[in-house]
Design an enzyme around this catalytic site. Sequence first.
Site, mmCIF file in Angstrom:
data_model
loop_
_atom_site.group_PDB
_atom_site.id
_atom_site.type_symbol
_atom_site.label_atom_id
_atom_site.label_comp_id
_atom_site.label_asym_id
_atom_site.label_seq_id
_atom_site.Cartn_x
_atom_site.Cartn_y
_atom_site.Cartn_z
ATOM 1 N N GLY A 50 0.840 -1.197 0.000
ATOM 2 C CA GLY A 50 0.000 0.000 0.000
ATOM 3 C C GLY A 50 0.869 1.238 0.000
ATOM 4 O O GLY A 50 1.818 1.346 0.779
ATOM 5 N N LYS A 287 -10.770 7.999 16.890
ATOM 6 C CA LYS A 287 -10.492 9.435 16.754
ATOM 7 C C LYS A 287 -10.837 9.943 15.362
ATOM 8 O O LYS A 287 -11.178 11.114 15.193
ATOM 9 C CB LYS A 287 -9.034 9.738 17.130
ATOM 10 C CG LYS A 287 -7.966 9.003 16.327
ATOM 11 C CD LYS A 287 -7.528 9.727 15.080
ATOM 12 C CE LYS A 287 -6.477 8.941 14.334
ATOM 13 N NZ LYS A 287 -6.079 9.576 13.057
ATOM 14 N N ASN A 361 -9.218 13.350 7.631
ATOM 15 C CA ASN A 361 -10.613 13.246 8.051
ATOM 16 C C ASN A 361 -11.191 14.619 8.385
ATOM 17 O O ASN A 361 -12.329 14.925 8.042
ATOM 18 C CB ASN A 361 -10.725 12.303 9.255
ATOM 19 C CG ASN A 361 -10.474 10.862 8.875
ATOM 20 O OD1 ASN A 361 -11.344 10.183 8.357
ATOM 21 N ND2 ASN A 361 -9.256 10.397 9.111
#
Length: 475
Positions: A50, A287, A361
Amino acid sequence: MVGSIMGMVRNNTYSNESVQNGNGLEEKLDDLRSLVGKGDGDPLRIVSVGAGAWGSVFASLLQDTYGQFRDKIQIRIWRRTGRRVDRATAEHLFEVINSREDVLRRLIRRCAYLKYVEARLGDRTLFADEILKDGFCLNMIDTPLCPLKVVTNLQEAVWDADIVVNGLPSTETREIFEEISKYWKERITVPIIISLSKGIEAALEPVPHIITPTKMINQATGVPLENILYLGGPNIASEIYNKEYANARICGDEKWRKHLAKFLRQPQFIVWDNSDLVTHEVMGGLKNVYAIGAVYILFSFFMLSGMVAALTNESATSKSVYFAHCTSEMIFITHLLAEEPEKLAGPLLADTYVTLLKGRNAWYGQMLAKGQLSPDMGDSISGKGMIQGVSAVEAFFELLSQSSLNVLHPEENKPVAPVELCPILKTLYKILISREQSSQAILKALRDENLNDPRERIEIAQSHVFFKPSLLGQQ
């Protein structure tokens, strides 16, 4: 002047430590090689699976640190082929290259510069795996890395790897490692796996529980959990590569974690070790949930109030209100997941804080609230990669909605699903997953006069025995 002096001191400190520790690098490498059972002429093979921002930076840090010992270590990174670099990104990449003399000289020396000129002009298409070989991560164009050995055939990348780094999103981890397991059927030795992934899956049978990436890897490959570790911490990938001071924890079995912590530790990247793998891994996913909402409330407030001139003054206030409520929910959830949740407070809040400041995010929440993105566009965003907080919202909501996990409501004195005590989580679910509400719903939730003081939720968590070991697959 003071800043300049401090910068010189910091740079000299790193330089001096590098000189002092230069000879120690080979010793750390030899210690790990010995532990893994490598003999002379047999390099330690590390592959990062990845090539997102953190996976690419992690591989680059290892390459920068240990790449000089070519006969003792081999570092590679795998990514899929076929991902095109669009024209706008190619133009920006060209600007980055020309702003960095060291990068420009390196590309000219490697006879690789011309293809970036052609891509800028639209005369050539670049591919993500192609530019990664030159040190450019598609999700982090502004931070040039060192050139990497890129392998696009998964079997070639992993079949003989001693250490596999999971740099995949949690949503892709199971699928890729199920494929990897096919290539390991004939293996005699068991590899070590270090997972960087932050996210979870929800499983409702036989009882509601969380499946973390390390557990996915264990289930997909059969590699025992003692050989699978989690590395997490309050950090931003680009800042770590630019040598901003950072720390992390590697969690897992003592057989490997202390040795790996020593191997990974650098003057500006301090790695501690911890035995509590699953809980730290779950907190890394938690989170991300509230990071999305943090910027939702910030920009929802501006859009509704129309006080553009007051944007700077009011941002701290709106964020602080949200932060008080979201942290109280996080504390409540940690009491469900951990027998000694107070031990997690520091790492969890630190990781949340850095994600609110610069994480993808929080950026995603900002773009949604501004109207520049829509939930219908999915959670894989060009130039940013996978927004793992979206799947985490769904997973935590599903888990905490199960009646088998009911807790006693402190005021109504009746059993309720834990999610009923988490109004922010419920609202995020309605915005991102069920699409019942717009981003303005966060503001409405916070303005609800019936919403309990955040202090009360923390008191509830601390005064009741809420710990549910079954949530982590424990008996």
